[in-house]
Write an enzyme that holds these catalytic residues in place. Structure first.
Site, mmCIF file in Angstrom:
data_model
loop_
_atom_site.group_PDB
_atom_site.id
_atom_site.type_symbol
_atom_site.label_atom_id
_atom_site.label_comp_id
_atom_site.label_asym_id
_atom_site.label_seq_id
_atom_site.Cartn_x
_atom_site.Cartn_y
_atom_site.Cartn_z
ATOM 1 N N ASN A 4 11.262 -52.071 -81.764
ATOM 2 C CA ASN A 4 12.229 -52.615 -80.824
ATOM 3 C C ASN A 4 11.510 -52.806 -79.497
ATOM 4 O O ASN A 4 11.231 -51.840 -78.799
ATOM 5 C CB ASN A 4 13.412 -51.651 -80.678
ATOM 6 C CG ASN A 4 14.385 -52.115 -79.600
ATOM 7 O OD1 ASN A 4 14.293 -53.243 -79.100
ATOM 8 N ND2 ASN A 4 15.319 -51.243 -79.239
ATOM 9 N N LYS A 6 12.642 -54.227 -76.884
ATOM 10 C CA LYS A 6 13.534 -54.207 -75.707
ATOM 11 C C LYS A 6 13.242 -55.428 -74.828
ATOM 12 O O LYS A 6 13.101 -56.520 -75.353
ATOM 13 C CB LYS A 6 13.395 -52.873 -74.969
ATOM 14 C CG LYS A 6 13.554 -51.700 -75.951
ATOM 15 C CD LYS A 6 13.706 -50.358 -75.341
ATOM 16 C CE LYS A 6 13.900 -49.336 -76.459
ATOM 17 N NZ LYS A 6 14.182 -47.986 -75.972
ATOM 18 N N HIS A 90 22.631 -50.592 -80.187
ATOM 19 C CA HIS A 90 21.613 -49.738 -79.568
ATOM 20 C C HIS A 90 22.228 -48.975 -78.391
ATOM 21 O O HIS A 90 23.092 -49.501 -77.687
ATOM 22 C CB HIS A 90 20.429 -50.583 -79.089
ATOM 23 C CG HIS A 90 19.265 -49.745 -78.694
ATOM 24 N ND1 HIS A 90 19.167 -49.168 -77.454
ATOM 25 C CD2 HIS A 90 18.173 -49.353 -79.392
ATOM 26 C CE1 HIS A 90 18.055 -48.459 -77.400
ATOM 27 N NE2 HIS A 90 17.428 -48.552 -78.563
ATOM 28 N N GLU A 162 19.295 -42.457 -83.337
ATOM 29 C CA GLU A 162 18.530 -42.402 -82.095
ATOM 30 C C GLU A 162 19.234 -41.481 -81.108
ATOM 31 O O GLU A 162 20.150 -41.918 -80.392
ATOM 32 C CB GLU A 162 18.398 -43.804 -81.487
ATOM 33 C CG GLU A 162 17.658 -44.778 -82.371
ATOM 34 C CD GLU A 162 16.935 -45.850 -81.572
ATOM 35 O OE1 GLU A 162 15.772 -46.104 -81.875
ATOM 36 O OE2 GLU A 162 17.535 -46.417 -80.628
ATOM 37 N N GLY A 168 12.756 -42.976 -74.837
ATOM 38 C CA GLY A 168 11.951 -43.301 -73.659
ATOM 39 C C GLY A 168 11.692 -42.100 -72.760
ATOM 40 O O GLY A 168 11.230 -42.255 -71.635
ATOM 41 N N SER A 208 11.161 -41.774 -78.932
ATOM 42 C CA SER A 208 9.817 -41.278 -78.613
ATOM 43 C C SER A 208 8.950 -41.042 -79.847
ATOM 44 O O SER A 208 8.187 -40.074 -79.902
ATOM 45 C CB SER A 208 9.900 -40.006 -77.755
ATOM 46 O OG SER A 208 10.545 -40.293 -76.522
#
Ligand code: 13P
Length: 244
Positions: A4, A6, A90, A162, A168, A208
């Site tokens: 992904n 982003k 998401h 997630e 992140g 992560s």
């Protein structure tokens, strides 16, 4: 193994990525590989990945066929380009753009109806985990997201767990925590879609994931793959994760 991106990379950077990435993963047949770039990079990504073992996905899809929805992208548009997968729900959409379980449900129905393979994201925020609500949150997200969708329709569905606190942040769920959450999701999928469906359902872990932790995470029985953000932007590091 899904990337992904982003809101990162231009079309030129997309072409550079594929030039370096494709030779590194050519012949890798153990896993399905999907890269989800920003919408405007899709043509460059599709062109670059043509004939390879890498599929291309969008990062969102609107539920209406077409209409006066400024800034939105339809399933038909994605399909016309050659896109096969799409990320739905998401946590960044939920957190910053008003995505709810109900709009996730609408998007999922449309994507499945259109023949796109949805990667539907679920996951708890830190306060929910600390309050012991993780299982409830995951169950609620699944029940609402999959409302009125039959097992037959959902056949291609992929779920990504997630945990929002791990995205992140450099904080990864321990393999055990992730596996526990995956088991909750699989049990809920059994309730909603039946045993056979749940046994075949692929549940990815995201948050992560890095070359250094990919093996311990993905080798958990319950974890079927990864949805990778930051570490998927570099061809070598995404390759190391794909080939964990
Ligand atoms: P990071 O891998 O950058 O934590 O992002 C995870 C994610 O949100 C993938 O969809």
């Amino acid at each position: 193994m899904a990337a992904n991106w982003k809101m990162y990379k231009t079309p030129d950077q997309t072409r550079d990525f594929f030039r370096d990435f494709l030779p590194l993963v050519s012949g890798h047949t153990r896993d399905e590989i999907v890269v989800c770039p920003p919408f405007l990079d899709l043509p460059a990504a599709l062109e670059a990945a043509k004939g390879s073992n890498v599929s291309i996905g969008g990062q969102n899809v609107h539920w209406k066929e077409e209409g006066a929805f400024t800034g939105e992208t339809s399933a038909a548009l994605l399909l016309a380009l050659g896109v096969t997968h799409v990320i739905i729900g998401h946590s960044e959409r939920r957190q910053y753009f008003g995505e709810t379980d109900d709009t996730v449900n609408l998007r999922l129905k449309t994507a499945l109806e259109a023949g796109l393979i949805p990667i539907c994201c679920v996951g708890e925020v830190l306060e929910e985990r600390e309050a012991g609500l993780t299982d409830d949150v995951l169950r609620r997200q699944c029940v609402r997201a999959f409302h009125a969708i039959s097992a037959k329709k959902a056949a291609k569905l992929i779920i990504a767990y997630e945990p929002v606190w791990a995205i992140g942040t450099g904080k990864t769920a321990t393999p055990e925590l992730a596996a526990e959450a995956h088991a909750v999701i699989r049990t809920e999928a059994t309730e909603i879609f039946g045993e056979e469906f749940a046994a075949n359902l692929r549940i990815l872990y995201g948050g992560s994931v890095k070359p250094e932790n990919a093996t311990t995470l993905i080798s958990q029985e319950e974890i079927d793959g990864a949805l990778v953000g930051g570490a998927s932007l570099d061809p070598k590091s995404f390759t190391a994760i794909v080939k964990y």
